[in-house]
Enzyme design. Structure first.
Site, PDB file in Angstrom:
ATOM      1  N   THR A   9       0.854  -1.191   0.000  1.00 46.43           N
ATOM      2  CA  THR A   9       0.000   0.000   0.000  1.00 46.43           C
ATOM      3  C   THR A   9       0.887   1.237   0.000  1.00 46.43           C
ATOM      4  OG1 THR A   9      -1.747   1.221   1.138  1.00 46.43           O
ATOM      5  CG2 THR A   9      -0.183   0.099   2.532  1.00 46.43           C
ATOM      6  N   LYS A  14      -2.950   3.961   6.510  1.00 48.79           N
ATOM      7  CA  LYS A  14      -3.112   2.517   6.688  1.00 48.79           C
ATOM      8  C   LYS A  14      -1.849   1.910   7.286  1.00 48.79           C
ATOM      9  CE  LYS A  14      -6.136   0.995   2.943  1.00 48.79           C
ATOM     10  NZ  LYS A  14      -6.079   0.145   1.749  1.00 48.79           N
ATOM     11  N   ASP A  72      -7.546  -4.892   0.784  1.00 47.46           N
ATOM     12  CA  ASP A  72      -8.509  -4.122   0.010  1.00 47.46           C
ATOM     13  C   ASP A  72      -9.700  -3.927   0.925  1.00 47.46           C
ATOM     14  OD1 ASP A  72      -9.008  -2.847  -2.562  1.00 47.46           O
ATOM     15  OD2 ASP A  72     -10.783  -4.104  -2.560  1.00 47.46           O
ATOM     16  N   SER A  73     -10.139  -2.698   1.000  1.00 46.89           N
ATOM     17  CA  SER A  73     -11.170  -2.418   1.989  1.00 46.89           C
ATOM     18  C   SER A  73     -12.145  -1.406   1.448  1.00 46.89           C
ATOM     19  CB  SER A  73     -10.505  -1.885   3.263  1.00 46.89           C
ATOM     20  OG  SER A  73      -9.703  -0.762   2.971  1.00 46.89           O
ATOM     21  N   TYR A 157     -13.867   7.496   5.262  1.00 41.49           N
ATOM     22  CA  TYR A 157     -15.265   7.593   5.677  1.00 41.49           C
ATOM     23  C   TYR A 157     -15.446   7.503   7.198  1.00 41.49           C
ATOM     24  CZ  TYR A 157     -15.937   6.843   0.686  1.00 41.49           C
ATOM     25  OH  TYR A 157     -15.885   6.966  -0.676  1.00 41.49           O
TER      26      TYR A 157
END
Ligand code: IMP
Length: 204
Positions: A9, A14, A72-73, A157
């Site tokens: 990433t 993260k 992956d989220s 978010y």
């Protein structure tokens, strides 16, 4: 050669969460950039799991001797047929601020009653090992879409993701609490267990 984990990433937020959870494995965790890998990866899978494995495999092709992890989220909003889902990062354009993206979802859910505001964060973590085998795990956290933007912690978010049991959004949580509860925390701890079992704590 020293064993290391490379996490596929480029997202620094993260990486912070990932390091906190994997640090007690006792092996260094590098980001893709720190490992000197700079490749474009096309995430064309149809699920979180597929996309996580696509990313891990792409980096593993370059770093064959490392344990390569990728995640992956995204956010699934039930009222919107699980959108934005695997398109969470791309929703409304990669360069659009999360303040704008969050307001779009608040608008779309305007007037929608509490019980229909259910949502979840999903995270798949894939590992590709030096022998070419792969493992994938999934973590989720259930919540609801808030009525306003709340909190300045976390990213993405988080300020609109309300967790009823805690009476606040993940954007209002300390990083420690979020890691304990979050989709990524759950998936990474499951992956940590797989790594411990595969290599044994000492061997790592
Ligand atoms: P990925 O980097 O392809 O996994 O995209 C993940 C996207 O999903 C992020 O850019 C955010 O939009 C969203 N997302 C995933 N996890 C979280 C989280 O923990 N908090 C807030 N947003 C998240």
């Amino acid at each position: 050669m020293e064993k290391r984990i490379v996490f596929a990433t480029g997202n620094q937020d993260k990486m912070k969460e990932i390091r906190m959870i994997l640090e007690d494995l006792g092996i260094p965790v590098y980001s893709m950039k720190e490992a000197g890998v700079n490749i474009e990866i096309v995430e064309d899978g149809t699920s979180f799991e597929e996309n996580a494995e696509i990313k891990a495999r792409a980096v593993s092709r370059v770093l064959k001797n490392d344990i390569v992890l990728a995640d992956d989220s995204g956010l699934e909003i039930d009222y919107l047929d699980k959108a934005p889902g695997i398109y969470s990062a791309r929703f409304a354009g990669e360069d659009t601020s999360y303040d704008v993206k969050n307001r779009i979802f608040l608008d779309r859910l305007e007037g929608v009653p509490e019980e229909e505001r259910t949502a979840r964060f999903v995270c798949a973590v894939a590992a590709v090992f030096p022998d070419g085998t792969a493992k994938t795990v999934r973590g989720t956290i259930e919540g609801r879409i808030a009525h306003e933007i709340l909190g300045e912690n976390g990213f993405g978010y988080d300020p609109i993701f309300y967790v009823p049991e805690y009476g606040c959004t993940t954007g209002e949580m300390s990083p420690e609490l979020k890691n304990k509860l979050s989709h990524r925390g759950i998936a990474l701890r499951a992956m940590r267990k797989i790594l411990e079992e595969k290599y044994g704590k000492e061997a790592l």
